[in-house]
Write a protein that holds these residues in place. Structure first.
Motif, PDB file in Angstrom:
ATOM      1  N   GLY A 144     -82.602  -5.202 -55.863  1.00  0.00           N
ATOM      2  CA  GLY A 144     -83.570  -4.180 -56.240  1.00  0.00           C
ATOM      3  C   GLY A 144     -83.278  -3.404 -57.511  1.00  0.00           C
ATOM      4  O   GLY A 144     -83.960  -2.429 -57.801  1.00  0.00           O
ATOM      5  N   LYS A 145     -82.297  -3.803 -58.285  1.00  0.00           N
ATOM      6  CA  LYS A 145     -82.037  -3.154 -59.579  1.00  0.00           C
ATOM      7  C   LYS A 145     -83.021  -3.727 -60.600  1.00  0.00           C
ATOM      8  O   LYS A 145     -83.391  -4.893 -60.539  1.00  0.00           O
ATOM      9  N   THR A 146     -83.420  -2.903 -61.549  1.00  0.00           N
ATOM     10  CA  THR A 146     -84.427  -3.315 -62.514  1.00  0.00           C
ATOM     11  C   THR A 146     -83.826  -3.538 -63.895  1.00  0.00           C
ATOM     12  O   THR A 146     -83.043  -2.719 -64.372  1.00  0.00           O
ATOM     13  N   ILE A 147     -84.239  -4.643 -64.505  1.00  0.00           N
ATOM     14  CA  ILE A 147     -83.937  -4.933 -65.907  1.00  0.00           C
ATOM     15  C   ILE A 147     -85.254  -4.803 -66.648  1.00  0.00           C
ATOM     16  O   ILE A 147     -86.237  -5.459 -66.297  1.00  0.00           O
ATOM     17  N   ALA A 148     -85.286  -3.930 -67.649  1.00  0.00           N
ATOM     18  CA  ALA A 148     -86.498  -3.714 -68.432  1.00  0.00           C
ATOM     19  C   ALA A 148     -86.330  -4.364 -69.797  1.00  0.00           C
ATOM     20  O   ALA A 148     -85.277  -4.250 -70.423  1.00  0.00           O
ATOM     21  N   LEU A 149     -87.370  -5.037 -70.245  1.00  0.00           N
ATOM     22  CA  LEU A 149     -87.385  -5.663 -71.568  1.00  0.00           C
ATOM     23  C   LEU A 149     -88.395  -4.921 -72.422  1.00  0.00           C
ATOM     24  O   LEU A 149     -89.536  -4.715 -71.996  1.00  0.00           O
ATOM     25  N   ASP A 150     -87.980  -4.512 -73.621  1.00  0.00           N
ATOM     26  CA  ASP A 150     -88.932  -3.816 -74.483  1.00  0.00           C
ATOM     27  C   ASP A 150     -88.919  -4.392 -75.884  1.00  0.00           C
ATOM     28  O   ASP A 150     -87.911  -4.892 -76.347  1.00  0.00           O
ATOM     29  N   THR A 151     -90.067  -4.343 -76.526  1.00  0.00           N
ATOM     30  CA  THR A 151     -90.225  -4.853 -77.886  1.00  0.00           C
ATOM     31  C   THR A 151     -90.354  -3.732 -78.904  1.00  0.00           C
ATOM     32  O   THR A 151     -90.506  -4.009 -80.089  1.00  0.00           O
TER      33      THR A 151
END
Length: 119
Positions: A46-53
């Protein structure tokens, strides 16, 4: 008050390529995507990895800590002498602010919009 790690963020250059890597190759579940500029994948626990541009080129991975009252938390930290790199911004999905930790690293404070909070 800090409640948990909200996510670990990574600045990426190519969203489609990154989604294939995290989703298809690593097998993580995509849990959110916004306008091709932001995408979230959850790990099995349940840990989140966020990808941003949109973070500036060269931005290293960053930690975001979830708080239940970002304005109060930021005020408390300012009063303790913590340097603020970015005051609270509200994008209607969440509120965020960036501070410097004791070692000069950027640290994001994050407050999810109530209607998006997982129960």
């Amino acid at each position: 008050m800090i409640k948990k790690v909200a996510f670990i963020g990574h600045r990426i250059q190519d969203m489609e390529r990154a989604k294939k890597f995290y989703g298809e190759l690593l097998g993580l579940e995509k849990t959110a995507e916004y306008e091709g500029k932001w995408c979230e994948f959850d790990t099995p626990e349940g840990k989140t990895i966020a990808l941003d541009t949109f973070s500036p080129e060269g931005t290293p991975p960053y930690l975001a800590l979830e708080t239940d009252d970002i304005e109060a938390e930021l005020t408390r930290l300012k009063e303790a002498g913590v340097e603020v790199l970015m005051d609270v911004r509200d994008n209607k999905v969440c509120k965020m602010a960036i501070i410097k930790d004791s070692e000069g690293n950027g640290l994001m404070l994050h407050q999810i919009a109530p209607e998006r909070a997982k129960s």
